[in-house]
Write an enzyme that holds these catalytic residues in place. Structure first.
Site, mmCIF file in Angstrom:
data_model
loop_
_atom_site.group_PDB
_atom_site.id
_atom_site.type_symbol
_atom_site.label_atom_id
_atom_site.label_comp_id
_atom_site.label_asym_id
_atom_site.label_seq_id
_atom_site.Cartn_x
_atom_site.Cartn_y
_atom_site.Cartn_z
ATOM 1 N N ARG A 1 68.329 78.003 -20.682
ATOM 2 C CA ARG A 1 69.487 77.473 -21.397
ATOM 3 C C ARG A 1 69.489 75.950 -21.243
ATOM 4 O O ARG A 1 69.422 75.439 -20.124
ATOM 5 C CB ARG A 1 70.748 78.083 -20.780
ATOM 6 C CG ARG A 1 71.933 78.198 -21.705
ATOM 7 C CD ARG A 1 73.110 78.875 -20.989
ATOM 8 N NE ARG A 1 72.891 80.291 -20.765
ATOM 9 C CZ ARG A 1 72.993 80.891 -19.600
ATOM 10 N NH1 ARG A 1 73.304 80.221 -18.516
ATOM 11 N NH2 ARG A 1 72.787 82.187 -19.489
ATOM 12 N N GLU B 1 59.820 86.090 -30.298
ATOM 13 C CA GLU B 1 60.807 86.975 -30.918
ATOM 14 C C GLU B 1 60.975 86.659 -32.401
ATOM 15 O O GLU B 1 60.487 85.640 -32.897
ATOM 16 C CB GLU B 1 62.157 86.854 -30.205
ATOM 17 C CG GLU B 1 62.777 85.472 -30.272
ATOM 18 C CD GLU B 1 63.998 85.328 -29.357
ATOM 19 O OE1 GLU B 1 64.138 86.107 -28.402
ATOM 20 O OE2 GLU B 1 64.795 84.410 -29.606
ATOM 21 N N HIS C 1 62.294 79.772 -24.742
ATOM 22 C CA HIS C 1 61.643 80.795 -23.926
ATOM 23 C C HIS C 1 60.221 80.370 -23.571
ATOM 24 O O HIS C 1 59.527 79.760 -24.392
ATOM 25 C CB HIS C 1 61.582 82.131 -24.675
ATOM 26 C CG HIS C 1 62.900 82.605 -25.182
ATOM 27 N ND1 HIS C 1 63.980 82.827 -24.353
ATOM 28 C CD2 HIS C 1 63.334 82.898 -26.432
ATOM 29 C CE1 HIS C 1 65.021 83.241 -25.076
ATOM 30 N NE2 HIS C 1 64.648 83.282 -26.333
ATOM 31 N N HIS D 1 66.120 76.957 -30.000
ATOM 32 C CA HIS D 1 66.821 77.730 -31.025
ATOM 33 C C HIS D 1 68.193 78.189 -30.523
ATOM 34 O O HIS D 1 68.475 78.145 -29.325
ATOM 35 C CB HIS D 1 66.005 78.968 -31.417
ATOM 36 C CG HIS D 1 65.778 79.914 -30.271
ATOM 37 N ND1 HIS D 1 64.778 79.714 -29.332
ATOM 38 C CD2 HIS D 1 66.414 81.046 -29.877
ATOM 39 C CE1 HIS D 1 64.819 80.689 -28.441
ATOM 40 N NE2 HIS D 1 65.809 81.518 -28.744
#
Length: 323
Positions: free
Chosen positions: A198, A120, A103, A178
């Site tokens: 992605r 996150e 991200h 991740h």
């Protein structure tokens, strides 16, 4: 009109990797197959969760901020974010692995997508035997090394794989590559953002589209943190009936409570809403003599204007999240 502790109606998301645990383990109510995510509290455009019950039923987060401003989110939060709500709360069930992804940070996400970045954290609620998460790299990596591994389909060989159990927690800052592995169900706390790059997806076909999903390697390469870290899992204390620090960042703060009694909470020093996420057992919150139940797999938002509550349980683990 007076604010009160609020539940929201979840939004369920089909995912190529989704399973049935949100229904079988968390008692979520939906008919679709392969539901991988339950968005519990969301202000993402087009996916706004609505208040579930009470006189404010049907209101979105934006509606509540417009109406109550700092009384709802906290004065400092309102000054910083206006009518945007800064956090997105999810439950995730991965029957098969998620894509390897990354991200962007606030700066890049703003420039490219007019969005927040996506820092996150994960709290593992259930994990099948030998289930794992992929977090960061296992060996020192240059940009060229990384590109070679991508081209040769060997990227999985250089990622850090970590077997996980209930109670394991991980912080995933922007830039950290991740993926959630097969057989893991977790709670995710993140900035309000839906931006994911992605980078590897097992060459699989999405049955809904009949096609492979898009990869975003041109966008991802500039945001990846190639540094190697000694430890990716969070070490934390779990003392009974107090708020134990889990993850405190500039983007959100999360504590964990292991409750087997009645405890009094005073949030006078916290200028923010509080979100409770029940990750084990069940709890009652008492505010102004009214009882609000929070069961496994449920969330409850306490508006910033409510400073004193009681939390009561024979046995519960609760994530306590605020800005």
């Amino acid at each position: 009109m007076k604010l009160y502790p609020l539940k929201f109606k979840p939004i369920f998301k089909y995912r190529i990797w989704g399973g049935e645990k949100l229904k079988t383990e968390l008692n979520k109510n939906y008919d679709e197959k392969n539901v991988g995510e339950s968005w519990e509290i969301s202000n993402v455009s087009g996916d706004e969760t609505l208040v579930f019950d009470g006189v404010l039923k049907g209101n979105s987060l934006k509606d509540l901020i417009d109406q109550f401003k700092g009384d709802f989110v906290g004065t400092a939060v309102y000054k910083k974010f206006g009518n945007e709500f800064p956090l997105l709360i999810k439950f995730i069930d991965a029957k098969t692995p998620l894509s390897i992804q990354v991200h962007p940070n606030n700066k890049v996400a703003k420039e490219r997508h007019n969005s927040f970045g996506k820092n996150e954290m994960w709290y593992v609620m259930q994990a099948d035997k030998d289930a794992e998460l992929i977090v960061g790299f296992e060996e020192k990596m240059t940009k060229e090394d990384y590109k070679n591994h991508l081209e040769n389909n060997t990227i999985l060989n250089v990622m850090h794989h970590e077997n996980v159990n209930e109670g394991d927690a991980f912080y995933i800052p922007t830039g950290r590559v991740h993926a959630i592995g097969a057989g893991v169900m977790l709670a995710e706390i993140q900035q309000t953002s839906n931006i994911t790059y992605r980078i590897y997806d097992y060459n699989r076909i999405d049955v809904k589209t009949g096609k492979k999903r898009d990869l975003h390697n041109d966008l991802a390469i500039d945001v990846i943190d190639f540094n190697l870290y000694k430890n990716y899992k969070i070490n934390y204390n779990l003392d009974k009936n107090i708020s134990n620090k889990l993850v405190h960042t500039p983007y959100f703060r999360t504590n964990i409570l292991d409750i087997n009694s009645t405890i009094k909470k005073d949030y006078s020093e916290i200028d923010s809403f509080i979100i409770y996420i029940c990750v084990r057992g069940s709890m009652d919150l008492i505010s102004e003599g009214i009882k609000y139940s929070v069961k496994l797999g449920e969330t409850l938002l306490l508006p910033a204007s409510i400073k004193k509550v009681q939390l009561k349980s024979k046995s519960a683990k609760i994530l306590e999240v605020y800005f």
